[in-house]
Design a protein around this motif. Structure first.
Motif, PDB file in Angstrom:
ATOM      1  N   ARG A  30       0.833  -1.206   0.000  1.00 28.36           N
ATOM      2  CA  ARG A  30       0.000   0.000   0.000  1.00 28.36           C
ATOM      3  C   ARG A  30       0.865   1.253   0.000  1.00 28.36           C
ATOM      4  O   ARG A  30       0.524   2.259  -0.638  1.00 28.36           O
ATOM      5  CB  ARG A  30      -0.928   0.006   1.215  1.00 28.36           C
ATOM      6  CG  ARG A  30      -1.975  -1.097   1.175  1.00 28.36           C
ATOM      7  CD  ARG A  30      -3.018  -0.933   2.262  1.00 28.36           C
ATOM      8  NE  ARG A  30      -2.524  -1.272   3.584  1.00 28.36           N
ATOM      9  CZ  ARG A  30      -2.273  -0.392   4.547  1.00 28.36           C
ATOM     10  NH1 ARG A  30      -2.475   0.897   4.339  1.00 28.36           N
ATOM     11  NH2 ARG A  30      -1.821  -0.796   5.716  1.00 28.36           N
ATOM     12  N   LYS A  33       2.075   1.893  -3.485  1.00 30.14           N
ATOM     13  CA  LYS A  33       1.004   2.461  -4.304  1.00 30.14           C
ATOM     14  C   LYS A  33       0.828   3.946  -3.992  1.00 30.14           C
ATOM     15  O   LYS A  33       0.644   4.767  -4.904  1.00 30.14           O
ATOM     16  CB  LYS A  33      -0.301   1.699  -4.067  1.00 30.14           C
ATOM     17  CG  LYS A  33      -1.409   2.071  -5.039  1.00 30.14           C
ATOM     18  CD  LYS A  33      -2.565   1.088  -4.967  1.00 30.14           C
ATOM     19  CE  LYS A  33      -3.611   1.399  -6.026  1.00 30.14           C
ATOM     20  NZ  LYS A  33      -4.679   0.367  -6.081  1.00 30.14           N
ATOM     21  N   ARG A  36       3.476   5.898  -5.711  1.00 32.57           N
ATOM     22  CA  ARG A  36       3.168   6.105  -7.130  1.00 32.57           C
ATOM     23  C   ARG A  36       2.159   7.236  -7.296  1.00 32.57           C
ATOM     24  O   ARG A  36       2.223   8.011  -8.259  1.00 32.57           O
ATOM     25  CB  ARG A  36       2.639   4.809  -7.756  1.00 32.57           C
ATOM     26  CG  ARG A  36       3.683   3.705  -7.836  1.00 32.57           C
ATOM     27  CD  ARG A  36       3.250   2.583  -8.767  1.00 32.57           C
ATOM     28  NE  ARG A  36       2.106   1.837  -8.283  1.00 32.57           N
ATOM     29  CZ  ARG A  36       2.174   0.793  -7.457  1.00 32.57           C
ATOM     30  NH1 ARG A  36       3.363   0.366  -7.018  1.00 32.57           N
ATOM     31  NH2 ARG A  36       1.088   0.142  -7.074  1.00 32.57           N
TER      32      ARG A  36
END
Length: 255
Positions: A30, A33, A36
């Protein structure tokens, strides 16, 4: 506070990452992510608002901060050094901040809701815990947690012991989390929407933006006022984005 939003730039909002839950290793996908997402926002962000519970637990000792999260802290430092404005609102899981973000990263930290004016729009911003009707037990405990004596007492324990105690309460105990089961209660019963409507009786705001509920929500609370809940980065991976052309939008990050 005022934020000037130039043409072509955007404001991003994120909440409830709970990095470190249930363990640092299990939360790492997580975190990647989220990194990103930060890279995506980096391209056109004028400002980023982190709206609380970035960490599942955070406590600043005088010379020690929690282990882990180096990738996230480093990325935030890079973006701040590039001139991107970043603002942090503490949540109920990371409320024990005491200067590290300001001194090390140059990121202002807010412990209470704050009003921001972005160009000509008024935003009422906060994590959302302890606001609105109900949940009186948590509200009482929040005052204890924020008290100087409790923090002084906790700081005198060894960090390894303190972190284990905090992790237990963070996961198991609603004294920290509040009485919040992350179930949509209906527009008339959502307490943060009720709180927003009461605020509008005294002053106009274009947008109310909160986290805490872990549910992406858009609720009209006045003729020209809307309450948004940002959702989370555990189940929904949702965030808010605002620009002059499109206004405020909730989006899901899928990369």
């Amino acid at each position: 506070m005022n934020v000037t939003l130039p043409k072509g730039k955007k404001i991003y909002f994120s909440s409830d990452n709970h990095l470190g839950a249930p363990t640092i290793n299990e939360s790492r996908p997580r975190e990647r992510k989220f990194l990103r997402w930060l890279e995506m926002a980096r391209k056109d962000a004028q400002a980023i608002f982190l709206m609380g519970d970035l960490f599942d637990f955070w406590f600043e000792y005088r010379t020690v901060v929690p282990k882990g999260f180096v990738r996230t802290l480093g990325k935030l430092a890079e973006m701040r050094d590039e001139g991107i404005e970043i603002y942090f609102f503490v949540g109920n899981h990371d409320l024990w901040m005491n200067g590290y973000f300001e001194d090390e990263l140059g990121i202002p930290v807010f412990h209470d809701p704050e009003v921001f004016t972005i160009n000509d729009k008024k935003f009422f911003l906060g994590h959302g815990d302890g606001l609105g009707p109900g949940d009186k037990g948590y509200k009482r405990m929040k005052k204890v947690f924020r008290g100087r004596f409790f923090q002084w007492l906790f700081r005198w324990g060894h960090p390894d012991i303190g972190m284990k105690i905090a992790q237990y309460f963070s996961v198991k105990n609603k004294l920290i989390s509040g009485n919040d089961d992350h179930i949509f209660l209906g527009e008339e019963n959502e307490w943060l929407a009720t709180y927003a409507k009461r605020k509008l009786e005294k002053e106009h705001f274009d947008y109310f933006v909160f986290g805490h509920r872990h549910l992406p929500m858009t609720i009209k609370v006045g003729e020209n006022s809307t309450y948004y809940n940002l959702g989370d980065w555990i189940t929904h991976f949702t965030y808010g984005v605002y620009n002059e052309e499109s206004g405020f939008e909730l989006k899901e990050f899928e990369k």
